[in-house]
Design a protein around this motif. Sequence first.
Motif, PDB file in Angstrom:
ATOM      1  N   ASN A 146       0.808  -1.230   0.000  1.00  0.00           N
ATOM      2  CA  ASN A 146       0.000   0.000   0.000  1.00  0.00           C
ATOM      3  C   ASN A 146       0.838   1.276   0.000  1.00  0.00           C
ATOM      4  O   ASN A 146       0.386   2.306   0.456  1.00  0.00           O
ATOM      5  N   THR A 147       2.050   1.220  -0.536  1.00  0.00           N
ATOM      6  CA  THR A 147       2.906   2.413  -0.532  1.00  0.00           C
ATOM      7  C   THR A 147       2.705   3.302  -1.752  1.00  0.00           C
ATOM      8  O   THR A 147       3.145   4.435  -1.757  1.00  0.00           O
ATOM      9  N   GLY A 148       2.100   2.751  -2.797  1.00  0.00           N
ATOM     10  CA  GLY A 148       1.952   3.503  -4.043  1.00  0.00           C
ATOM     11  C   GLY A 148       3.113   3.291  -4.996  1.00  0.00           C
ATOM     12  O   GLY A 148       3.077   3.721  -6.147  1.00  0.00           O
ATOM     13  N   HIS A 149       4.142   2.619  -4.516  1.00  0.00           N
ATOM     14  CA  HIS A 149       5.336   2.354  -5.332  1.00  0.00           C
ATOM     15  C   HIS A 149       5.944   1.048  -4.820  1.00  0.00           C
ATOM     16  O   HIS A 149       6.939   1.051  -4.098  1.00  0.00           O
ATOM     17  N   ASP A 150       5.318  -0.064  -5.195  1.00  0.00           N
ATOM     18  CA  ASP A 150       5.700  -1.363  -4.650  1.00  0.00           C
ATOM     19  C   ASP A 150       6.331  -2.238  -5.721  1.00  0.00           C
ATOM     20  O   ASP A 150       5.921  -2.197  -6.886  1.00  0.00           O
ATOM     21  N   SER A 151       7.303  -3.023  -5.312  1.00  0.00           N
ATOM     22  CA  SER A 151       7.924  -3.947  -6.254  1.00  0.00           C
ATOM     23  C   SER A 151       7.819  -5.373  -5.722  1.00  0.00           C
ATOM     24  O   SER A 151       7.916  -5.604  -4.521  1.00  0.00           O
ATOM     25  N   VAL A 152       7.603  -6.291  -6.650  1.00  0.00           N
ATOM     26  CA  VAL A 152       7.495  -7.706  -6.332  1.00  0.00           C
ATOM     27  C   VAL A 152       8.454  -8.445  -7.257  1.00  0.00           C
ATOM     28  O   VAL A 152       8.352  -8.325  -8.478  1.00  0.00           O
ATOM     29  N   THR A 153       9.389  -9.183  -6.660  1.00  0.00           N
ATOM     30  CA  THR A 153      10.324  -9.982  -7.450  1.00  0.00           C
ATOM     31  C   THR A 153       9.720 -11.360  -7.668  1.00  0.00           C
ATOM     32  O   THR A 153       9.252 -11.994  -6.721  1.00  0.00           O
ATOM     33  N   ILE A 154       9.725 -11.808  -8.899  1.00  0.00           N
ATOM     34  CA  ILE A 154       9.214 -13.139  -9.235  1.00  0.00           C
ATOM     35  C   ILE A 154      10.260 -14.158  -8.791  1.00  0.00           C
ATOM     36  O   ILE A 154      11.387 -14.151  -9.277  1.00  0.00           O
ATOM     37  N   ARG A 155       9.886 -15.026  -7.853  1.00  0.00           N
ATOM     38  CA  ARG A 155      10.852 -15.946  -7.250  1.00  0.00           C
ATOM     39  C   ARG A 155      10.657 -17.405  -7.661  1.00  0.00           C
ATOM     40  O   ARG A 155      11.468 -18.257  -7.316  1.00  0.00           O
ATOM     41  N   SER A 156       9.573 -17.709  -8.359  1.00  0.00           N
ATOM     42  CA  SER A 156       9.357 -19.088  -8.813  1.00  0.00           C
ATOM     43  C   SER A 156       8.594 -19.045 -10.134  1.00  0.00           C
ATOM     44  O   SER A 156       8.119 -17.992 -10.551  1.00  0.00           O
ATOM     45  N   ASP A 157       8.484 -20.202 -10.761  1.00  0.00           N
ATOM     46  CA  ASP A 157       7.778 -20.237 -12.048  1.00  0.00           C
ATOM     47  C   ASP A 157       6.287 -20.531 -11.883  1.00  0.00           C
ATOM     48  O   ASP A 157       5.617 -20.941 -12.820  1.00  0.00           O
ATOM     49  N   GLU A 158       5.764 -20.282 -10.691  1.00  0.00           N
ATOM     50  CA  GLU A 158       4.327 -20.417 -10.440  1.00  0.00           C
ATOM     51  C   GLU A 158       3.608 -19.150 -10.915  1.00  0.00           C
ATOM     52  O   GLU A 158       4.189 -18.072 -10.921  1.00  0.00           O
ATOM     53  N   HIS A 159       2.340 -19.279 -11.267  1.00  0.00           N
ATOM     54  CA  HIS A 159       1.548 -18.109 -11.640  1.00  0.00           C
ATOM     55  C   HIS A 159       1.375 -17.205 -10.425  1.00  0.00           C
ATOM     56  O   HIS A 159       1.309 -17.669  -9.295  1.00  0.00           O
ATOM     57  N   LEU A 160       1.305 -15.912 -10.682  1.00  0.00           N
ATOM     58  CA  LEU A 160       1.067 -14.929  -9.629  1.00  0.00           C
ATOM     59  C   LEU A 160      -0.245 -14.219  -9.912  1.00  0.00           C
ATOM     60  O   LEU A 160      -0.582 -13.948 -11.073  1.00  0.00           O
ATOM     61  N   TYR A 161      -0.962 -13.868  -8.845  1.00  0.00           N
ATOM     62  CA  TYR A 161      -2.263 -13.216  -8.974  1.00  0.00           C
ATOM     63  C   TYR A 161      -2.302 -11.988  -8.069  1.00  0.00           C
ATOM     64  O   TYR A 161      -1.961 -12.068  -6.888  1.00  0.00           O
ATOM     65  N   PHE A 162      -2.732 -10.870  -8.638  1.00  0.00           N
ATOM     66  CA  PHE A 162      -2.831  -9.624  -7.884  1.00  0.00           C
ATOM     67  C   PHE A 162      -4.176  -8.968  -8.161  1.00  0.00           C
ATOM     68  O   PHE A 162      -4.680  -9.019  -9.289  1.00  0.00           O
ATOM     69  N   ILE A 163      -4.734  -8.348  -7.130  1.00  0.00           N
ATOM     70  CA  ILE A 163      -5.971  -7.580  -7.285  1.00  0.00           C
ATOM     71  C   ILE A 163      -5.830  -6.285  -6.501  1.00  0.00           C
ATOM     72  O   ILE A 163      -4.967  -6.156  -5.634  1.00  0.00           O
TER      73      ILE A 163
END
Length: 164
Positions: A91-108
């Motif tokens: 909830n910072t307005g400027h967030d980063s997520v590193t992809i760490r596995s080959d699983e699907h990722l879901y965001f809402i």
Amino acid sequence: MASLLRKTMGLSLFLVLVSLKLSFGAVYEVGDDKGWTVNDKSYYTGWAKSKKFHVGDVLLFRYDKQIHNVVQVDKKGYHKCNAAKPIAGFNTGHDSVTIRSDEHLYFICGTPGHCEAGQKLRIKVSRSKVPVVEPPPPINQASFARGGSCPLLLCIVILVIGLF
């Protein structure tokens, strides 16, 4: 002889820098110029389909934190727009997520009605046989100022400058 040594060292340095660049993942700003906001229902689906994501890539979410947020959910939470059981929340307005596995990722977006309006993202991660190196930790300026060890990239830059 010195000229040959400089050229060899320069070429070696170039190869090291190229290999470092290739081993780190790409950074994707979610939604490109539009960022993470309410768009038409198919916008983020089309955006994600236009990219090829790999382990080590970084997803950068930029948004107005007064209006939106990012909630990582499982597949069921994605399809039902349900943030009740989040995997992670941002909830910072400027967030980063590193992809760490080959699983699907879901965001809402967890703001009521936003996911249903299309503010949701599914990332399909390509299986890759290439090992990915984690980015180095940030430089500790205090340690460096006290005579701590020289960070690799800084040492390389100093070396290059010294060659010319």
